[in-house]
Design a protein around this motif. Structure first.
Motif, PDB file in Angstrom:
ATOM      1  N   ASP A   1       0.834  -1.201   0.000  1.00  0.00           N
ATOM      2  CA  ASP A   1       0.000   0.000   0.000  1.00  0.00           C
ATOM      3  C   ASP A   1       0.866   1.247   0.000  1.00  0.00           C
ATOM      4  OD1 ASP A   1      -2.732   1.076   0.120  1.00  0.00           O
ATOM      5  OD2 ASP A   1      -2.014   1.998   1.969  1.00  0.00           O
ATOM      6  N   HIS A   2       0.344   2.315  -0.556  1.00  0.00           N
ATOM      7  CA  HIS A   2       1.042   3.599  -0.464  1.00  0.00           C
ATOM      8  C   HIS A   2       0.019   4.716  -0.329  1.00  0.00           C
ATOM      9  CE1 HIS A   2       4.596   6.338  -1.494  1.00  0.00           C
ATOM     10  NE2 HIS A   2       4.953   5.605  -0.463  1.00  0.00           N
ATOM     11  N   GLY A   3      -0.929   4.492   0.581  1.00  0.00           N
ATOM     12  CA  GLY A   3      -1.878   5.553   0.898  1.00  0.00           C
ATOM     13  C   GLY A   3      -3.077   5.612  -0.026  1.00  0.00           C
TER      14      GLY A   3
ATOM     15  N   CYS B   1      -4.214   8.135  -1.777  1.00  0.00           N
ATOM     16  CA  CYS B   1      -4.214   9.143  -2.854  1.00  0.00           C
ATOM     17  C   CYS B   1      -3.653   8.642  -4.172  1.00  0.00           C
ATOM     18  CB  CYS B   1      -3.420  10.368  -2.413  1.00  0.00           C
ATOM     19  SG  CYS B   1      -4.076  11.094  -0.911  1.00  0.00           S
ATOM     20  N   VAL B   2      -2.978   7.492  -4.187  1.00  0.00           N
ATOM     21  CA  VAL B   2      -2.387   7.006  -5.449  1.00  0.00           C
ATOM     22  C   VAL B   2      -3.515   6.511  -6.363  1.00  0.00           C
ATOM     23  CG1 VAL B   2      -0.263   6.358  -4.265  1.00  0.00           C
ATOM     24  CG2 VAL B   2      -2.003   4.622  -4.646  1.00  0.00           C
ATOM     25  N   SER B   3      -3.229   6.452  -7.661  1.00  0.00           N
ATOM     26  CA  SER B   3      -4.328   6.186  -8.613  1.00  0.00           C
ATOM     27  C   SER B   3      -5.080   4.890  -8.321  1.00  0.00           C
ATOM     28  CB  SER B   3      -3.847   6.221 -10.058  1.00  0.00           C
ATOM     29  OG  SER B   3      -2.498   6.016 -10.191  1.00  0.00           O
TER      30      SER B   3
ATOM     31  N   ARG C   1       3.104   4.086 -15.888  1.00  0.00           N
ATOM     32  CA  ARG C   1       3.380   5.234 -15.008  1.00  0.00           C
ATOM     33  C   ARG C   1       3.281   4.871 -13.550  1.00  0.00           C
ATOM     34  NH1 ARG C   1      -0.096   9.917 -18.080  1.00  0.00           N
ATOM     35  NH2 ARG C   1       1.158   9.907 -19.973  1.00  0.00           N
ATOM     36  N   PHE C   2       2.439   3.891 -13.240  1.00  0.00           N
ATOM     37  CA  PHE C   2       2.137   3.587 -11.842  1.00  0.00           C
ATOM     38  C   PHE C   2       2.284   2.088 -11.582  1.00  0.00           C
ATOM     39  CE2 PHE C   2      -1.504   2.248  -9.018  1.00  0.00           C
ATOM     40  CZ  PHE C   2      -0.900   2.608  -7.829  1.00  0.00           C
ATOM     41  N   GLY C   3       3.358   1.723 -10.916  1.00  0.00           N
ATOM     42  CA  GLY C   3       3.519   0.340 -10.430  1.00  0.00           C
ATOM     43  C   GLY C   3       3.853  -0.695 -11.486  1.00  0.00           C
TER      44      GLY C   3
ATOM     45  N   GLY D   1      11.832   8.549 -11.183  1.00  0.00           N
ATOM     46  CA  GLY D   1      10.829   9.614 -11.049  1.00  0.00           C
ATOM     47  C   GLY D   1       9.735   9.254 -10.062  1.00  0.00           C
ATOM     48  N   HIS D   2       9.263  10.282  -9.364  1.00  0.00           N
ATOM     49  CA  HIS D   2       8.170  10.054  -8.411  1.00  0.00           C
ATOM     50  C   HIS D   2       7.395  11.338  -8.204  1.00  0.00           C
ATOM     51  CE1 HIS D   2       5.992   8.577  -4.887  1.00  0.00           C
ATOM     52  NE2 HIS D   2       6.316   7.378  -5.318  1.00  0.00           N
ATOM     53  N   ARG D   3       6.095  11.218  -7.947  1.00  0.00           N
ATOM     54  CA  ARG D   3       5.265  12.409  -7.734  1.00  0.00           C
ATOM     55  C   ARG D   3       5.569  13.099  -6.417  1.00  0.00           C
ATOM     56  NH1 ARG D   3       1.023  13.385 -11.493  1.00  0.00           N
ATOM     57  NH2 ARG D   3       1.237  15.429 -10.592  1.00  0.00           N
ATOM     58  N   ILE D   4       5.871  12.346  -5.374  1.00  0.00           N
ATOM     59  CA  ILE D   4       6.088  13.006  -4.064  1.00  0.00           C
ATOM     60  C   ILE D   4       7.472  12.749  -3.462  1.00  0.00           C
ATOM     61  CG2 ILE D   4       3.636  13.135  -3.430  1.00  0.00           C
ATOM     62  CD1 ILE D   4       4.215  10.726  -1.494  1.00  0.00           C
TER      63      ILE D   4
ATOM     64  N   LYS E   1      11.601   5.286   1.408  1.00  0.00           N
ATOM     65  CA  LYS E   1      12.136   4.352   2.401  1.00  0.00           C
ATOM     66  C   LYS E   1      12.173   2.914   1.861  1.00  0.00           C
ATOM     67  CE  LYS E   1      13.723   3.643   6.518  1.00  0.00           C
ATOM     68  NZ  LYS E   1      15.001   4.256   6.933  1.00  0.00           N
ATOM     69  N   ARG E   2      11.172   2.585   1.027  1.00  0.00           N
ATOM     70  CA  ARG E   2      11.106   1.214   0.490  1.00  0.00           C
ATOM     71  C   ARG E   2      12.345   0.910  -0.343  1.00  0.00           C
ATOM     72  NH1 ARG E   2       5.502   2.183  -2.527  1.00  0.00           N
ATOM     73  NH2 ARG E   2       6.702   4.020  -3.111  1.00  0.00           N
ATOM     74  N   VAL E   3      12.754   1.904  -1.124  1.00  0.00           N
ATOM     75  CA  VAL E   3      13.927   1.734  -1.989  1.00  0.00           C
ATOM     76  C   VAL E   3      15.176   1.535  -1.133  1.00  0.00           C
ATOM     77  CG1 VAL E   3      15.357   2.940  -3.695  1.00  0.00           C
ATOM     78  CG2 VAL E   3      12.862   3.028  -3.882  1.00  0.00           C
TER      79      VAL E   3
ATOM     80  N   LEU F   1       4.662  -8.702  -9.370  1.00  0.00           N
ATOM     81  CA  LEU F   1       4.952  -8.486  -7.948  1.00  0.00           C
ATOM     82  C   LEU F   1       4.163  -7.298  -7.409  1.00  0.00           C
ATOM     83  CD1 LEU F   1       8.816  -8.968  -8.087  1.00  0.00           C
ATOM     84  CD2 LEU F   1       7.199 -10.476  -6.902  1.00  0.00           C
ATOM     85  N   PHE F   2       4.111  -6.222  -8.214  1.00  0.00           N
ATOM     86  CA  PHE F   2       3.372  -5.030  -7.764  1.00  0.00           C
ATOM     87  C   PHE F   2       1.869  -5.304  -7.774  1.00  0.00           C
ATOM     88  CE2 PHE F   2       1.420  -0.900  -7.824  1.00  0.00           C
ATOM     89  CZ  PHE F   2       2.209  -0.136  -6.976  1.00  0.00           C
ATOM     90  N   VAL F   3       1.417  -5.992  -8.818  1.00  0.00           N
ATOM     91  CA  VAL F   3      -0.022  -6.301  -8.924  1.00  0.00           C
ATOM     92  C   VAL F   3      -0.471  -7.111  -7.707  1.00  0.00           C
ATOM     93  CG1 VAL F   3      -1.732  -7.612 -10.261  1.00  0.00           C
ATOM     94  CG2 VAL F   3      -0.016  -6.220 -11.447  1.00  0.00           C
TER      95      VAL F   3
ATOM     96  N   ALA G   1       1.124  -7.487  -4.778  1.00  0.00           N
ATOM     97  CA  ALA G   1       1.306  -6.739  -3.528  1.00  0.00           C
ATOM     98  C   ALA G   1       0.185  -5.730  -3.339  1.00  0.00           C
ATOM     99  CB  ALA G   1       2.650  -6.028  -3.557  1.00  0.00           C
ATOM    100  N   ARG G   2      -0.062  -4.920  -4.374  1.00  0.00           N
ATOM    101  CA  ARG G   2      -1.007  -3.826  -4.215  1.00  0.00           C
ATOM    102  C   ARG G   2      -2.441  -4.317  -4.039  1.00  0.00           C
ATOM    103  NH1 ARG G   2       0.063   1.590  -4.355  1.00  0.00           N
ATOM    104  NH2 ARG G   2       2.057   0.817  -3.582  1.00  0.00           N
ATOM    105  N   SER G   3      -2.713  -5.554  -4.497  1.00  0.00           N
ATOM    106  CA  SER G   3      -4.048  -6.127  -4.267  1.00  0.00           C
ATOM    107  C   SER G   3      -4.361  -6.154  -2.770  1.00  0.00           C
ATOM    108  CB  SER G   3      -4.140  -7.550  -4.827  1.00  0.00           C
ATOM    109  OG  SER G   3      -4.013  -7.525  -6.217  1.00  0.00           O
TER     110      SER G   3
HETATM  111  C1  LMR Z   1       3.043   3.793  -4.955  1.00  0.00           C
HETATM  112  O1  LMR Z   1       3.649   2.894  -4.401  1.00  0.00           O
HETATM  113  O2  LMR Z   1       1.812   3.776  -5.106  1.00  0.00           O
HETATM  114  C2  LMR Z   1       3.789   4.940  -5.474  1.00  0.00           C
HETATM  115  O3  LMR Z   1       5.121   4.963  -5.266  1.00  0.00           O
HETATM  116  C3  LMR Z   1       3.132   5.948  -6.271  1.00  0.00           C
HETATM  117  C4  LMR Z   1       2.891   7.189  -5.415  1.00  0.00           C
HETATM  118  O4  LMR Z   1       2.581   8.214  -6.026  1.00  0.00           O
HETATM  119  O5  LMR Z   1       3.005   7.151  -4.194  1.00  0.00           O
END
Ligand code: LMR
Ligand code: ACO
Length: 266
Positions: free
Chosen positions: A68-70, A72-74, A103-105, A143-146, A154-156, A229-231, A233-235
């Protein structure tokens, strides 16, 4: 003689016909009684082998750190809006997942492809970035938005520290760090992002673990396993957001007018 009925489906990762289901030949009981984690399950079902512990632990870390990353992400935003529209859990989940892409994940596979190509050609990282610019392609994994030079992801950092301690080699990560060093001279938000870090480190894992032939690695990169991996994880986070909205009994979402610039004739 006997005529074999033609098969409809070919499958090579698991078997549910015996007394116990197996993941690439490993029984459920072996998995459960041993010191295994979800990284080991991914190793068996995606990579069709048992990877060394440092590798399955790394995979598990990727899943944990990208869960998760909050709100606000798409992805989370789509899921939240869908949940508030009264839709079922699967609809909420897929509406979030559908935003995962270049662009995202979903930049992990391309980051691995471009970093590998440039590093193997011993291209100077500055030249690599400039070449990409000439071609009009944003460097995947940068690149990153924030996040920025003074507000690192921190993850990196956590993934890099782990890999430097446990991986036999970090050649591709080192290359990506040099790319980042150059992109940061252009703009403060052009940091190595979590997609880029996982892409580079997975190359290191695949090449330095002695578990894969070069042809197998090329196929993994060509097919594109790593965005999975992102798909995956983010689920975890998206399901959390869908349930959260329902628990909080949030009403139908409507975007505020003042957050939209209407470029319509008056
Ligand atoms: C994420 O993990 O969702 C991101 O790094 C994208 C973001 O804008 O936080
Ligand atoms: N490579 C080269 N230049 C870049 C890059 C990049 N990866 N990202 C931004 N820039 C430069 C470009 O000059 C861009 O101008 P352009 O729009 O004319 O191409 C300029 O910076 C301005 O971009 P920003 O507005 O700062 O970038 P934005 O905040 O819109 O985008 C994003 C952030 C989408 C992550 C972007 O950096 C990008 O496309 N990166 C590559 C894809 C990627 O790695 N995505 C994964 C992000 S991490 C995650 O989602 C989990």
């Amino acid at each position: 003689g006997k005529v074999r009925v033609p098969t409809n489906v070919v499958s090579s990762i698991c078997d549910d016909r015996g007394e116990e289901p197996t993941y690439h030949g490993v029984t459920m009981s072996t998995l459960i009684t041993g010191d295994n984690n979800v990284g080991d399950v991914i190793s068996l079902l995606w990579f069709k082998r048992q990877l060394p512990k440092y590798a399955s632990r790394f995979i598990e870390m990727c899943i944990m750190l990208c869960a998760d990353h909050g709100p606000c992400v798409s992805g989370a935003h789509n899921t939240i809006v869908t949940s508030r529209a009264g839709k079922d859990l699967v609809s909420c989940l897929v509406s979030g997942l559908l935003t995962i892409g270049p662009r995202f994940g979903g930049a992990i596979d391309d980051a691995a492809r471009y970093f590998q190509d440039a590093c193997d050609r011993q291209l100077d990282p500055d030249d690599f970035v400039e070449d990409m610019k000439k071609q009009g392609i944003r460097v995947p994994g940068i690149g990153h938005r924030i996040k920025s030079k003074d507000n690192r992801d921190k993850r990196v950092e956590l993934l890099q520290v782990y890999a430097r301690r446990h991986f036999p080699a970090t050649k591709y990560l080192d290359y990506a760090v040099r790319v980042e060093r150059y992109t940061l001279t252009k703009a403060a938000n052009l940091v190595m992002n979590v997609d880029g870090c996982i892409g580079a480190l997975f190359l290191d894992l695949l090449y330095s673990s002695s578990m894969f032939s070069p042809a197998e690695i090329q196929n993994i990169i060509k097919i594109g396993y790593l965005n999975g991996l992102f798909v995956l994880a983010r689920s975890i986070g998206l399901i959390g957001h869908a349930l959260d909205q329902k628990r909080l009994q949030q009403p139908l979402y409507r975007h505020p007018w003042d957050a939209v610039l209407y470029l319509t004739p008056t």
